[in-house]
Design an enzyme around this catalytic site. Structure first.
Site, PDB file in Angstrom:
ATOM      1  N   LYS A 116      -3.768  -5.414   3.127  1.00 48.47           N
ATOM      2  CA  LYS A 116      -5.493  -6.414   2.614  1.00 48.47           C
ATOM      3  C   LYS A 116      -5.284  -7.526   2.290  1.00 48.47           C
ATOM      4  O   LYS A 116      -5.659  -8.898   1.766  1.00 48.47           O
ATOM      5  CB  LYS A 116      -5.488  -5.627   1.218  1.00 48.47           C
ATOM      6  CG  LYS A 116      -5.499  -4.467   0.476  1.00 48.47           C
ATOM      7  CD  LYS A 116      -6.615  -4.043   2.114  1.00 48.47           C
ATOM      8  CE  LYS A 116      -6.524  -2.293   1.934  1.00 48.47           C
ATOM      9  NZ  LYS A 116      -5.134  -1.853   2.282  1.00 48.47           N
ATOM     10  N   CYS A 138       0.900  -7.237   5.488  1.00 48.58           N
ATOM     11  CA  CYS A 138       0.763  -5.737   5.305  1.00 48.58           C
ATOM     12  C   CYS A 138      -0.992  -5.999   5.228  1.00 48.58           C
ATOM     13  O   CYS A 138      -2.241  -6.368   5.224  1.00 48.58           O
ATOM     14  CB  CYS A 138       1.105  -5.952   4.104  1.00 48.58           C
ATOM     15  SG  CYS A 138       2.722  -5.681   3.912  1.00 48.58           S
ATOM     16  N   SER A 146      -5.825   6.183   4.659  1.00 47.25           N
ATOM     17  CA  SER A 146      -4.371   4.795   5.660  1.00 47.25           C
ATOM     18  C   SER A 146      -4.510   4.807   6.973  1.00 47.25           C
ATOM     19  O   SER A 146      -5.331   6.073   7.706  1.00 47.25           O
ATOM     20  CB  SER A 146      -3.223   5.131   4.882  1.00 47.25           C
ATOM     21  OG  SER A 146      -2.596   4.890   6.115  1.00 47.25           O
ATOM     22  N   GLU A 165      -6.676   4.517  -0.596  1.00 46.92           N
ATOM     23  CA  GLU A 165      -6.691   5.647   0.637  1.00 46.92           C
ATOM     24  C   GLU A 165      -5.660   6.747   0.237  1.00 46.92           C
ATOM     25  O   GLU A 165      -5.027   6.684  -0.872  1.00 46.92           O
ATOM     26  CB  GLU A 165      -5.507   4.490   0.826  1.00 46.92           C
ATOM     27  CG  GLU A 165      -6.107   2.730   2.131  1.00 46.92           C
ATOM     28  CD  GLU A 165      -5.291   2.370   2.619  1.00 46.92           C
ATOM     29  OE1 GLU A 165      -3.361   2.918   2.667  1.00 46.92           O
ATOM     30  OE2 GLU A 165      -5.077   1.338   3.707  1.00 46.92           O
ATOM     31  N   CYS A 173       5.327  -1.427   8.420  1.00 45.34           N
ATOM     32  CA  CYS A 173       5.165  -0.655   8.906  1.00 45.34           C
ATOM     33  C   CYS A 173       5.231   0.001  10.550  1.00 45.34           C
ATOM     34  O   CYS A 173       4.134  -1.044  11.172  1.00 45.34           O
ATOM     35  CB  CYS A 173       5.217   0.378   8.125  1.00 45.34           C
ATOM     36  SG  CYS A 173       5.259   0.425   6.812  1.00 45.34           S
ATOM     37  N   ASP A 205       0.591  -1.610  -0.133  1.00 46.42           N
ATOM     38  CA  ASP A 205      -0.232   0.038  -0.185  1.00 46.42           C
ATOM     39  C   ASP A 205       0.723   1.395   0.014  1.00 46.42           C
ATOM     40  O   ASP A 205       0.281   2.431  -0.755  1.00 46.42           O
ATOM     41  CB  ASP A 205      -1.273   0.148   1.424  1.00 46.42           C
ATOM     42  CG  ASP A 205      -2.361  -1.052   1.196  1.00 46.42           C
ATOM     43  OD1 ASP A 205      -2.484  -1.425  -0.319  1.00 46.42           O
ATOM     44  OD2 ASP A 205      -3.262  -0.828   1.972  1.00 46.42           O
TER      45      ASP A 205
END
Length: 551
Positions: free
Chosen positions: A121, A119, A465, A439, A191, A78
């Site tokens: 999705k 992550c 997001s 997003e 992240c 993303d």
């Protein structure tokens, strides 16, 4: 076992011949066949280490007497897809992932399934597949990235996005921007803050679908590798006991997950994904469930971007078991988990090691949950806002600045065309109108970076997001493409945001809105992609989880 369909009897000699070519030995035909759905990819930092984790899972399966078969799914990053046309493919990829896992499992009749994912999705797609297939399954999420450091302060990806806005506003120079860029993402993993990837990993654990501490253990840690090995061993045991996935996917477990989500102040995208997973599991769940829980469960963990602590800090404070221990009075503790322990047994062994990171409900960050559902004349079917980033009594009234795309809105923000007291309305970015419900982290980060986040508000029928900070309302339903009220907003219309009373209103006379609706025409599709157009025709609204019609 289901795998007997492809390996037992004289008529299956051709099947066995093919399996032998893939490395299956004589003794293996008596063992359970375990599928490993791995979303490993060389371009996604949350996935670059998953090949290594898969080897630990395989060893665990073999040591427990099973036969592992690894296969792959797609994985879209993303962050890399953010701010351009590629983001339109992110949410639709969730359905492709779920479908691909179903295809592989049903085509090869695996007895059990381990999903390895990370992550935004990808984990939701795996969760949907697990619910849909309802075979013995365990989910292994890949883990969070370590935090970066800049001038002695922990930083993450959102700091880079926001630094772009600061650079555009002249607050930092190009050298400082480059320095932040280089240190913010120091290695493999999702992240480092409480964005969608880590939110979903935590919720999967809270539902009992992964082993304790999987949700917060760091990607590159030895602990994660040992949990991968334990996952491989445990799936064989679950197969032999024939404990199916929906055992852990009940309405009560979904309500537990929502409770954890509200206490953490997780990504608003979790609402879409939990609704979709519940749909696949045949569990009744609605936006009202999220709102009711949000009103009674306090936000108790100040995790970045809604606080200063990172996922690594949450893990060191005790992880999901400790968080659930703090929420003892709000959760159902009798539910089973894939570990073989009940939630009660897990939290009895947990320790809250830092009471500033995992607070007692009597000393919350905010009195209500970290996500609120707003309804009203601008969002009759609902919208969502991350209150963990703004407070639970946020109020704003301002004049609308409507835009029909993310690009138009971003350009206006960066060029300083949005004045104080404006409500930035970004429409035709919903699941159908986008298509794909992008997003829009670029916009929110620019608003924060330019220092106007306390002076303006943002509203969209798309998504913001999981890393969003500030007053950003997404998932407005019905979306503009379906002639929801957001399609009728005009320049300088007054919009009222009242989080405390859960209202999102357009203060325009109903007769005027009716006149506008009579003149409204649906715009031309924004994409010529046959995949996206097909998605646009099949997808339902955000308040239904963006599941596909006919599924």
């Amino acid at each position: 076992m289901p795998s007997s369909i492809i390996k037992d009897g004289a008529e299956r000699a051709p099947h066995r011949s093919l399996l032998r070519a893939a490395g299956v030995k004589d003794d293996d035909f008596k063992k359970p066949f375990i599928g490993i759905a791995n979303s490993y990819s060389e371009i996604v930092p949350g996935h670059v280490h998953l090949r290594d984790l898969a080897e630990y899972v395989k060893k665990g399966i073999r040591d427990a007497g099973g036969v592992p078969f690894e296969f792959n799914t797609i994985a879209l990053d993303d962050g890399i897809a953010m701010g351009h046309f590629g983001m339109k493919y992110s949410l639709p990829s969730r359905e492709v992932i779920a479908d691909s896992v179903e295809i592989m499992v049903m085509g090869h009749q695996f007895d059990g399934l381990v999903t390895i994912s990370s992550c935004d999705k990808i984990t939701p797609g795996m969760l949907m597949a697990v619910a849909r297939l309802n075979i013995p399954s365990i989910m292994l999420t890949g883990g969070a990235m370590r935090a970066g450091y800049y001038k002695g302060k922990k930083v993450g990806l959102i700091d880079v996005f926001e630094a772009v806005g600061s650079f555009k506003a002249g607050k930092i120079n190009e050298g400082e921007l480059l320095e932040i860029e280089k240190v913010a993402c120091p290695g493999a993993g999702s992240c480092s803050g409480l964005f969608t990837a880590n939110s979903m990993a935590i919720l999967v654990e809270s539902m009992g679908l992964s082993l304790p501490y999987v949700g917060t253990s760091l990607a590159e840690s030895e602990e994660k590798r040992q949990l991968a090995y334990a996952t491989g061993k445990r799936i064989v045991e679950i197969v032999r006991q024939n404990i199916r996935a929906r055992t852990f996917m009940t309405r009560e477990s979904f309500l537990n997950a929502i409770t954890i989500d509200m206490a953490l102040g997780g990504s608003t995208n979790t609402i879409l994904h939990l609704l979709a997973a519940a749909f696949e599991a045949g569990v009744e769940l609605s936006l009202d469930d999220f709102d009711q829980i949000s009103k009674k469960v306090p936000h108790i963990a100040p995790i970045y971007p809604g606080g200063r602590y990172m996922i690594e800090d949450l893990h060191e404070a005790g992880g999901v078991p400790a968080l659930m221990k703090s929420l003892n009075d709000f959760i159902n503790k009798e539910l089973p988990t894939v570990s073989g322990l009940t939630i009660k047994q897990i939290i009895n062994n947990a320790e809250i090691k830092n009471h500033e990171i995992i607070r007692d409900p009597s000393n919350p960050v905010h009195k209500t949950g970290g996500i609120a559902v707003l309804k009203g004349s601008l969002a009759p079917n609902g919208s969502v806002i991350k209150t963990a980033a703004i407070g639970d009594d946020y109020y704003f009234k301002g004049k609308a600045s409507p835009f029909d795309s993310e690009e138009e809105a971003f350009e206006a923000v960066i060029k300083g065309k949005i004045g104080e007291g404006r409500v930035i309305v970004v429409r035709y970015e919903g699941p159908k109108g986008g298509p794909g419900m992008r997003e829009m982290l670029d916009i929110t980060s620019a608003v924060v970076g330019m220092g106007i986040d306390d002076k303006v508000a943002l509203i969209t029928d798309g998504r913001f997001s999981g890393g969003t900070r500030g007053p950003a309302i997404g998932h407005v339903s019905p979306e503009a493409w379906d002639m929801g009220p957001i399609a009728l907003v005009e320049e300088d219309d007054i919009i009222e945001i009242d989080v405390k009373n859960r209202r999102l209103e357009i203060l325009v006379d109903k007769r005027e809105l009716k006149k506008r609706s009579q003149k409204w025409k649906r715009p031309n599709p924004k994409s010529s992609s046959r995949f996206l157009l097909r998605y646009s025709l099949q997808v339902t609204s955000a308040d239904k989880g963006c599941v596909l019609k006919g599924s």
